[in-house]
Design a protein around this motif. Structure first.
Motif, short mmCIF file in Angstrom:
data_model
loop_
_atom_site.label_atom_id
_atom_site.label_comp_id
_atom_site.label_asym_id
_atom_site.label_seq_id
_atom_site.Cartn_x
_atom_site.Cartn_y
_atom_site.Cartn_z
N ALA A 180 -14.69 14.12 -0.42
CA ALA A 180 -13.49 14.79 0.09
C ALA A 180 -12.33 13.78 0.16
CB ALA A 180 -13.77 15.37 1.46
N ILE A 181 -11.17 14.21 -0.27
CA ILE A 181 -9.99 13.33 -0.31
C ILE A 181 -9.25 13.39 1.02
CG2 ILE A 181 -7.78 12.90 -1.45
CD1 ILE A 181 -9.01 14.22 -3.97
N LYS A 182 -8.87 12.21 1.53
CA LYS A 182 -8.11 12.11 2.78
C LYS A 182 -6.63 11.89 2.51
CE LYS A 182 -7.98 9.52 7.14
NZ LYS A 182 -8.63 8.43 7.92
N HIS A 183 -6.31 11.05 1.47
CA HIS A 183 -4.90 10.77 1.17
C HIS A 183 -4.78 10.16 -0.23
CE1 HIS A 183 -0.69 10.06 1.96
NE2 HIS A 183 -0.83 8.80 1.56
N GLY A 213 -0.29 19.80 -2.70
CA GLY A 213 0.81 18.84 -2.77
C GLY A 213 0.84 18.17 -4.14
N MET A 214 -0.02 17.23 -4.37
CA MET A 214 -0.08 16.51 -5.65
C MET A 214 -0.92 17.31 -6.65
SD MET A 214 -1.04 12.47 -6.25
CE MET A 214 0.17 11.87 -5.08
N SER A 242 4.19 14.99 -7.36
CA SER A 242 4.63 15.49 -6.06
C SER A 242 3.84 14.79 -4.95
CB SER A 242 4.39 17.00 -5.97
OG SER A 242 5.03 17.68 -7.03
N PRO A 243 4.43 14.62 -3.79
CA PRO A 243 3.72 13.96 -2.70
C PRO A 243 2.45 14.71 -2.30
CG PRO A 243 6.05 14.09 -2.22
CD PRO A 243 5.82 14.96 -3.42
N TYR A 244 1.43 13.95 -1.98
CA TYR A 244 0.17 14.53 -1.52
C TYR A 244 0.37 15.15 -0.14
CZ TYR A 244 -4.62 14.73 0.32
OH TYR A 244 -5.80 15.14 0.88
N GLN A 245 -0.27 16.32 0.09
CA GLN A 245 -0.20 16.96 1.40
C GLN A 245 -1.55 16.88 2.10
OE1 GLN A 245 1.45 20.92 0.99
NE2 GLN A 245 3.28 20.18 -0.06
#
Length: 404
Positions: A180-183, A213-214, A242-245
């Motif tokens: 799982a991705i956090k950032h 986001g991204m 695009s910025p990650y959300q």
């Protein structure tokens, strides 16, 4: 036209379990493959059986020799009534009944280059060293996958040479669990942080999904990563995204791998990371090579009376500059039992060799690189001295299976 351009219909009921492991694309490649298995002794027929059951297009069984009494110890399609008959022809009668989708063809003439050129894979099991070298060189030069297998008593090997440009489309590397991705940062390279650690390694290729986001990463081409820490990965250029959300999953994907094989008879590349075993298997490699010299010189295998003299001769023929006592003992044990033709050994080595054939025709799973040796001398009775009597050839099945 390739199998992917004109997909063949696969009998899903017959190959249900195999389809689950290999997939339709690999099975379609197999269904167009032609395989030659030379040497219809116990090992050769074991390989042919497995390949036929797997569902290739055709298997050609080659043997110029007639069945002998000694073949009955492990060649399960031969009986006493077949002694004196060609082994390929007798075997074809039985093997052709295993899978009606596979053409099984006997061939009893010499192996010529024009004939060899018609196959995707060539397997040798009962050939002289000269024939092995000539055919392997021809196959290597003509992009024909080559597999060599042999057993002598409680020792055996498999060798693979799939050419200089063999592509594995599914290397079968164990997949780590998705993370799982956090950032994810914007940058070149962008840094991805996972929520609870990961099992990726440097050089892995990954894909992304469910990112908010991204979104440019979702469904994009696989990216190669570099591990920077327990929770951090470099994933390449993200500076224009695009910025990650939040959210998202990162998963490893298989990428095609190119393998380049070389001829390595004199300096074998042996499949093991165990230094002690590698030393032992190099000794066995030298013993198998010396056995060819012995056969050329005497026209037979060792263990013909007087048996001790044959073992002494084989030790002398082994090309090891400085031989210690452990190596000499191993070579003598090999000499005493190399007339044995054992069904369990043929089953093991034949199963491995057949798997390599299927890897060659399907491009699925990483092949051997390049020699695999195995011995089971711990099966010999403890404390029982080998003598001329208990190592003598016998027509009784039990004796035949143990000592030849």
């Amino acid at each position: 036209m390739s199998a992917t351009e004109n997909p063949l219909e696969i009998d899903e009921e017959l190959y249900s379990r195999q389809l689950y492991v290999l997939g339709h694309e690999a099975m379609q490649k197999m269904a167009t493959a032609t395989v030659l298995v030379s040497g219809m002794t116990g090992l050769g027929v074991e390989i042919a059986k497995n390949v036929i059951l797997a569902g290739v297009k055709s298997v050609t069984l080659h043997d110029q020799e007639d069945a002998q009494w000694s073949d009955l110890s492990s060649q399960f399609y031969l009986s006493e009534n077949n002694v004196g008959q060609n082994r390929a022809i007798v075997s074809q009668e039985h093997l052709s009944m295993l899978n009606g989708n596979v053409e099984v063809i006997p061939h009893t003439s010499e192996l010529t280059e024009n004939f060899l050129a018609t196959f995707k894979v060539v397997v040798l099991t009962n050939s002289s060293l000269e024939e092995q070298l000539d055919i392997s060189d021809f196959c290597h030069a003509n992009q024909i996958c080559f597999v060599l297998a042999n057993t002598k008593g409680l020792a055996g090997y498999v060798f693979c040479d799939f050419g200089e440009n063999f592509v594995v489309y599914d290397p079968s590397k164990a997949d780590p669990a998705p993370a799982a991705i956090k950032h994810i940062t914007l940058g070149n390279p962008g840094l991805l942080t996972v929520a609870q650690g990961h099992f990726f390694v440097d050089g892995d290729w990954v894909k992304f999904s469910k990112i908010e986001g991204m979104t440019q990463l979702n469904g994009s081409k696989p990216r190669q990563i570099c591990v920077k820490g327990k929770n951090t990965l470099e994933i390449g250029d993200t500076s224009s995204f695009s910025p990650y959300q939040h959210g998202g999953i990162i998963s490893r994907v298989e990428m095609p791998q190119k393998h380049s094989y070389v001829a390595c008879m004199a300096n074998p590349k042996i499949n093991t990371d165990d230094t002690k075993k590698k030393f032992r298997y190099r000794t066995l490699h030298a013993a198998f090579q010396a056995l060819h010299t012995f056969q050329n010189k005497f026209g037979r295998l060792p263990i013909i009376i007087p048996w001790q003299a044959d073992a002494d001769m084989l030790v002398e023929l082994v090309r090891i500059p400085v031989m210690d006592q452990e190596q000499e003992n191993l070579i003598r044990t090999f000499a005493y039992g190399c007339m044995g033709d054992l069904s369990p050994m043929n089953s093991l080595i034949g199963g491995i060799a057949a798997q390599e054939v299927l890897k060659a025709v399907s491009g699925k799973f990483t092949p051997l690189d390049q020699w695999l040796y195995f011995d089971a001398y711990e099966c010999l009775p403890e404390g029982e001295q080998l003598t001329e009597k208990n190592c003598a050839p016998s027509l009784r099945w039990a004796d035949c299976c143990l000592w030849g």
